[in-house]
Motif scaffolding. Sequence first.
Motif, PDB file in Angstrom:
ATOM      1  N   THR A   1     -10.510   5.093  35.801  1.00 18.97           N
ATOM      2  CA  THR A   1     -11.591   4.583  36.737  1.00 18.97           C
ATOM      3  C   THR A   1     -12.111   3.251  35.852  1.00 18.97           C
ATOM      4  O   THR A   1     -12.121   3.242  34.890  1.00 18.97           O
ATOM      5  N   VAL A   2     -12.308   2.385  37.014  1.00 18.44           N
ATOM      6  CA  VAL A   2     -12.734   1.053  36.711  1.00 18.44           C
ATOM      7  C   VAL A   2     -14.294   0.907  37.100  1.00 18.44           C
ATOM      8  O   VAL A   2     -14.483   1.233  38.306  1.00 18.44           O
ATOM      9  N   ILE A   3     -15.004   0.426  36.106  1.00 20.52           N
ATOM     10  CA  ILE A   3     -16.444   0.173  36.434  1.00 20.52           C
ATOM     11  C   ILE A   3     -16.425  -1.529  36.393  1.00 20.52           C
ATOM     12  O   ILE A   3     -16.642  -2.081  35.323  1.00 20.52           O
ATOM     13  N   PRO A   4     -16.680  -2.042  37.517  1.00 18.48           N
ATOM     14  CA  PRO A   4     -16.553  -3.722  37.590  1.00 18.48           C
ATOM     15  C   PRO A   4     -17.953  -4.072  37.028  1.00 18.48           C
ATOM     16  O   PRO A   4     -19.040  -3.369  37.136  1.00 18.48           O
ATOM     17  N   LEU A   5     -18.181  -5.090  35.976  1.00 21.16           N
ATOM     18  CA  LEU A   5     -19.289  -5.671  35.594  1.00 21.16           C
ATOM     19  C   LEU A   5     -19.889  -6.412  36.358  1.00 21.16           C
ATOM     20  O   LEU A   5     -21.197  -6.527  36.634  1.00 21.16           O
ATOM     21  N   ARG A   6     -19.117  -7.065  37.452  1.00 20.59           N
ATOM     22  CA  ARG A   6     -19.729  -7.764  38.676  1.00 20.59           C
ATOM     23  C   ARG A   6     -20.577  -9.028  38.115  1.00 20.59           C
ATOM     24  O   ARG A   6     -21.606  -9.190  38.666  1.00 20.59           O
ATOM     25  N   ALA A   7     -20.349  -9.718  36.792  1.00 17.30           N
ATOM     26  CA  ALA A   7     -20.978 -10.672  36.262  1.00 17.30           C
ATOM     27  C   ALA A   7     -20.826 -12.036  37.209  1.00 17.30           C
ATOM     28  O   ALA A   7     -21.574 -12.882  36.827  1.00 17.30           O
ATOM     29  N   GLY A   8     -19.750 -12.092  37.576  1.00 20.10           N
ATOM     30  CA  GLY A   8     -19.233 -13.319  38.240  1.00 20.10           C
ATOM     31  C   GLY A   8     -18.672 -14.317  37.353  1.00 20.10           C
ATOM     32  O   GLY A   8     -18.462 -13.806  36.120  1.00 20.10           O
TER      33      GLY A   8
END
Length: 336
Positions: free
Chosen positions: A130-137
């Motif tokens: 499972t990947v949990i993206p940080l989505r920090a940009g």
Amino acid sequence: MHAEAAETADAVARQFEANAPLVDALVQRLKAQPPAFIVTCARGSSDHAATYGKYLFETTLGLVTASASPSVGSVYAVRPHLKGALFVAISQSGKSPDLVRNAEIARAAGAMVVALVNVEDSPLAQIADTVIPLRAGPEKSVAATKSYLCSLAALLQLAARWSGDAKLLAAVDALPGALRDAWAMDWSPVVEGLKDARNLFVVGRGLGLGAAQEAALKFKETCGLHAEAFSSAEVKHGPMAIVGPGFPVLAFAQDDDTCASTMSVAEEFHQRGAPVWVALPGAQGQEVLPMPASPHPACTPLLTVQCFYKAVNALAVARGHNPDVPPHLNKVTETV
């Protein structure tokens, strides 16, 4: 660094909304097949996030959480017994060979591998269950800021939804607003007080220990200032002997059961003549740094670090350093 850290609240809000379905799916799987224990694997700022994760998982879920030594797998080629474990790898780039190798070993050993990464198509992400993206940009400054806090936020959202704790779930919803309030805080006394410093301690405890570790790293990385992080309990076992007049201490106190011990240590250092600054929501006093109200003690380290990032950027500039491009460092560190 300043501009990227200022984006944290928006990045966290974006992450919470986008990740909710995949975190819920992961939680369903974890409840169906409860792990026997949790192992974290990370380096640098990400390892400080893992310290926070350890205390968060153990205090909210009661699951023993240990930190893996990446060299055990990548250098010594040892295959740890990880069957039935949840293996949480944290990395901004997802490219470091030793983290990738340890994730491979963990998965082959029967662990469930979860990767918290900012680069969703990275080698580490490709290995994970499972990947949990940080989505920090995008983050161009060598010193990680919003990606670090997004790592903590991802751990917080997972723990809240896994535990089902109503107060923690409500705190997650309130966190982006509290982060915006934190960015408005004025920590200029620390900037002024450390302009000519050569050494200092940063102390914290429990959920706040990872924040102290992160602050000490940033002092070294962006300001050329030697700083060491200690638990407010461990600092009594020898290190406190060197604290006295002219030796600054920055204390990150938690609004939980660890508060009294951290404040006691800070007061002892103050009595010795050391310059001391304390960060604690709701506290007042001449040496207290302003903090916004925290939705929950588990949110406090994120607010503390957000306040700190603004101050350490200003301190780096005041000391004649470029916080965006520290000497001898690269944005991505690939250890083997």
